[in-house]
Design a protein around this motif. Structure first.
Motif, PDB file in Angstrom:
ATOM      1  N   ALA A   1       0.828  -1.209   0.000  1.00  0.00           N
ATOM      2  CA  ALA A   1       0.000   0.000   0.000  1.00  0.00           C
ATOM      3  C   ALA A   1       0.860   1.254   0.000  1.00  0.00           C
ATOM      4  O   ALA A   1       0.559   2.221  -0.706  1.00  0.00           O
ATOM      5  CB  ALA A   1      -0.934  -0.008   1.217  1.00  0.00           C
ATOM      6  N   LEU A   2       1.956   1.245   0.760  1.00  0.00           N
ATOM      7  CA  LEU A   2       2.853   2.397   0.781  1.00  0.00           C
ATOM      8  C   LEU A   2       3.506   2.608  -0.578  1.00  0.00           C
ATOM      9  O   LEU A   2       3.575   3.735  -1.070  1.00  0.00           O
ATOM     10  CB  LEU A   2       3.931   2.207   1.854  1.00  0.00           C
ATOM     11  N   VAL A   3       3.961   1.535  -1.200  1.00  0.00           N
ATOM     12  CA  VAL A   3       4.620   1.652  -2.503  1.00  0.00           C
ATOM     13  C   VAL A   3       3.655   2.175  -3.554  1.00  0.00           C
ATOM     14  O   VAL A   3       4.029   2.992  -4.406  1.00  0.00           O
ATOM     15  CB  VAL A   3       5.219   0.283  -2.924  1.00  0.00           C
ATOM     16  N   ILE A   4       2.403   1.757  -3.493  1.00  0.00           N
ATOM     17  CA  ILE A   4       1.423   2.201  -4.483  1.00  0.00           C
ATOM     18  C   ILE A   4       0.916   3.607  -4.164  1.00  0.00           C
ATOM     19  O   ILE A   4       0.737   4.432  -5.063  1.00  0.00           O
ATOM     20  CB  ILE A   4       0.256   1.195  -4.564  1.00  0.00           C
ATOM     21  N   ALA A   5       0.698   3.923  -2.892  1.00  0.00           N
ATOM     22  CA  ALA A   5       0.129   5.214  -2.512  1.00  0.00           C
ATOM     23  C   ALA A   5       1.125   6.361  -2.659  1.00  0.00           C
ATOM     24  O   ALA A   5       0.745   7.473  -3.018  1.00  0.00           O
ATOM     25  CB  ALA A   5      -0.394   5.163  -1.078  1.00  0.00           C
ATOM     26  N   VAL A   6       2.385   6.107  -2.362  1.00  0.00           N
ATOM     27  CA  VAL A   6       3.422   7.137  -2.464  1.00  0.00           C
ATOM     28  C   VAL A   6       4.432   6.610  -3.481  1.00  0.00           C
ATOM     29  O   VAL A   6       5.433   6.005  -3.110  1.00  0.00           O
ATOM     30  CB  VAL A   6       4.097   7.391  -1.101  1.00  0.00           C
ATOM     31  N   PRO A   7       4.174   6.831  -4.763  1.00  0.00           N
ATOM     32  CA  PRO A   7       4.844   6.093  -5.828  1.00  0.00           C
ATOM     33  C   PRO A   7       6.373   6.000  -5.739  1.00  0.00           C
ATOM     34  O   PRO A   7       6.897   4.914  -5.545  1.00  0.00           O
ATOM     35  CB  PRO A   7       4.422   6.819  -7.091  1.00  0.00           C
ATOM     36  N   VAL A   8       7.095   7.035  -5.865  1.00  0.00           N
ATOM     37  CA  VAL A   8       8.557   6.926  -5.913  1.00  0.00           C
ATOM     38  C   VAL A   8       9.126   6.774  -4.517  1.00  0.00           C
ATOM     39  O   VAL A   8       9.959   5.899  -4.256  1.00  0.00           O
ATOM     40  CB  VAL A   8       9.172   8.145  -6.635  1.00  0.00           C
ATOM     41  N   LEU A   9       8.685   7.581  -3.600  1.00  0.00           N
ATOM     42  CA  LEU A   9       9.221   7.569  -2.243  1.00  0.00           C
ATOM     43  C   LEU A   9       8.936   6.242  -1.543  1.00  0.00           C
ATOM     44  O   LEU A   9       9.807   5.693  -0.865  1.00  0.00           O
ATOM     45  CB  LEU A   9       8.651   8.738  -1.441  1.00  0.00           C
ATOM     46  N   GLY A  10       7.747   5.707  -1.710  1.00  0.00           N
ATOM     47  CA  GLY A  10       7.402   4.436  -1.081  1.00  0.00           C
ATOM     48  C   GLY A  10       8.290   3.297  -1.553  1.00  0.00           C
ATOM     49  O   GLY A  10       8.756   2.486  -0.755  1.00  0.00           O
ATOM     50  N   ALA A  11       8.542   3.227  -2.851  1.00  0.00           N
ATOM     51  CA  ALA A  11       9.402   2.174  -3.395  1.00  0.00           C
ATOM     52  C   ALA A  11      10.831   2.344  -2.917  1.00  0.00           C
ATOM     53  O   ALA A  11      11.501   1.371  -2.557  1.00  0.00           O
ATOM     54  CB  ALA A  11       9.342   2.184  -4.915  1.00  0.00           C
ATOM     55  N   LEU A  12      11.316   3.573  -2.885  1.00  0.00           N
ATOM     56  CA  LEU A  12      12.688   3.800  -2.430  1.00  0.00           C
ATOM     57  C   LEU A  12      12.841   3.494  -0.945  1.00  0.00           C
ATOM     58  O   LEU A  12      13.856   2.937  -0.528  1.00  0.00           O
ATOM     59  CB  LEU A  12      13.111   5.238  -2.731  1.00  0.00           C
ATOM     60  N   VAL A  13      11.830   3.843  -0.147  1.00  0.00           N
ATOM     61  CA  VAL A  13      11.878   3.525   1.287  1.00  0.00           C
ATOM     62  C   VAL A  13      11.922   2.012   1.483  1.00  0.00           C
ATOM     63  O   VAL A  13      12.690   1.501   2.295  1.00  0.00           O
ATOM     64  CB  VAL A  13      10.674   4.153   2.037  1.00  0.00           C
ATOM     65  N   TRP A  14      11.120   1.279   0.726  1.00  0.00           N
ATOM     66  CA  TRP A  14      11.150  -0.175   0.829  1.00  0.00           C
ATOM     67  C   TRP A  14      12.522  -0.716   0.434  1.00  0.00           C
ATOM     68  O   TRP A  14      13.101  -1.533   1.134  1.00  0.00           O
ATOM     69  CB  TRP A  14      10.077  -0.823  -0.042  1.00  0.00           C
TER      70      TRP A  14
END
Length: 79
Positions: free
Chosen positions: A52-65
Protein backbone atom coordinates in the motif's frame (compact mmCIF):
# COMPACT_ATOMS: atom_id res chain seq x y z
CA UNK A 1 1.97 31.75 -43.13
CA UNK A 2 5.24 29.85 -43.37
CA UNK A 3 4.67 26.12 -42.70
CA UNK A 4 8.40 25.30 -42.49
CA UNK A 5 8.87 26.81 -39.02
CA UNK A 6 9.28 24.04 -36.43
CA UNK A 7 7.75 25.05 -33.10
CA UNK A 8 7.10 22.03 -30.86
CA UNK A 9 5.06 22.44 -27.73
CA UNK A 10 7.48 20.31 -25.73
CA UNK A 11 11.15 20.15 -26.73
CA UNK A 12 12.48 16.73 -27.68
CA UNK A 13 15.01 16.66 -24.80
CA UNK A 14 12.21 17.27 -22.29
CA UNK A 15 10.07 14.52 -23.80
CA UNK A 16 12.94 12.02 -23.73
CA UNK A 17 13.87 12.98 -20.14
CA UNK A 18 10.27 12.59 -19.00
CA UNK A 19 10.03 9.18 -20.70
CA UNK A 20 13.24 7.97 -19.00
CA UNK A 21 11.95 9.09 -15.58
CA UNK A 22 8.59 7.40 -16.10
CA UNK A 23 10.24 4.15 -17.17
CA UNK A 24 12.59 4.30 -14.15
CA UNK A 25 9.60 4.93 -11.86
CA UNK A 26 7.75 1.93 -13.31
CA UNK A 27 10.84 -0.28 -12.98
CA UNK A 28 11.48 0.76 -9.36
CA UNK A 29 7.83 0.29 -8.39
CA UNK A 30 7.59 -3.16 -9.99
CA UNK A 31 10.92 -4.18 -8.43
CA UNK A 32 9.74 -3.11 -4.99
CA UNK A 33 6.40 -4.91 -5.34
CA UNK A 34 8.09 -8.12 -6.50
CA UNK A 35 10.55 -7.93 -3.61
CA UNK A 36 7.69 -7.40 -1.16
CA UNK A 37 5.78 -10.41 -2.47
CA UNK A 38 8.90 -12.61 -2.31
CA UNK A 39 9.75 -11.58 1.27
CA UNK A 40 8.59 -13.58 4.29
CA UNK A 41 7.22 -11.34 7.03
CA UNK A 42 7.06 -12.34 10.69
CA UNK A 43 4.17 -9.99 11.46
CA UNK A 44 0.74 -10.20 9.89
CA UNK A 45 -0.26 -7.66 7.28
CA UNK A 46 3.32 -6.63 6.50
CA UNK A 47 3.06 -7.32 2.79
CA UNK A 48 -0.22 -5.45 2.55
CA UNK A 49 1.04 -2.31 4.28
CA UNK A 50 4.34 -2.18 2.39
CA UNK A 51 2.49 -2.73 -0.91
CA UNK A 52 0.00 0.00 0.00
CA UNK A 53 2.85 2.40 0.78
CA UNK A 54 4.62 1.65 -2.50
CA UNK A 55 1.42 2.20 -4.48
CA UNK A 56 0.13 5.21 -2.51
CA UNK A 57 3.42 7.14 -2.46
CA UNK A 58 4.84 6.09 -5.83
CA UNK A 59 8.56 6.93 -5.91
CA UNK A 60 9.22 7.57 -2.24
CA UNK A 61 7.40 4.44 -1.08
CA UNK A 62 9.40 2.17 -3.39
CA UNK A 63 12.69 3.80 -2.43
CA UNK A 64 11.88 3.53 1.29
CA UNK A 65 11.15 -0.18 0.83
CA UNK A 66 14.30 -0.83 -1.20
CA UNK A 67 16.50 1.10 1.25
CA UNK A 68 14.98 0.33 4.67
CA UNK A 69 12.11 -2.17 4.43
CA UNK A 70 13.83 -5.27 3.18
CA UNK A 71 15.12 -7.68 5.78
CA UNK A 72 18.92 -7.89 6.13
CA UNK A 73 20.69 -10.02 3.54
CA UNK A 74 21.68 -12.57 6.22
CA UNK A 75 18.06 -13.46 7.03
CA UNK A 76 16.89 -13.78 3.44
CA UNK A 77 16.44 -17.31 2.15
CA UNK A 78 18.84 -18.34 -0.58
CA UNK A 79 16.68 -19.77 -3.34
Amino acid sequence: MNESIHNPTIPLWADITFTVFVLAWIFITISALVAIVRTDFDRSGGKFWWSALVIAVPVLGALVWLLFGRPPRDSRSRT
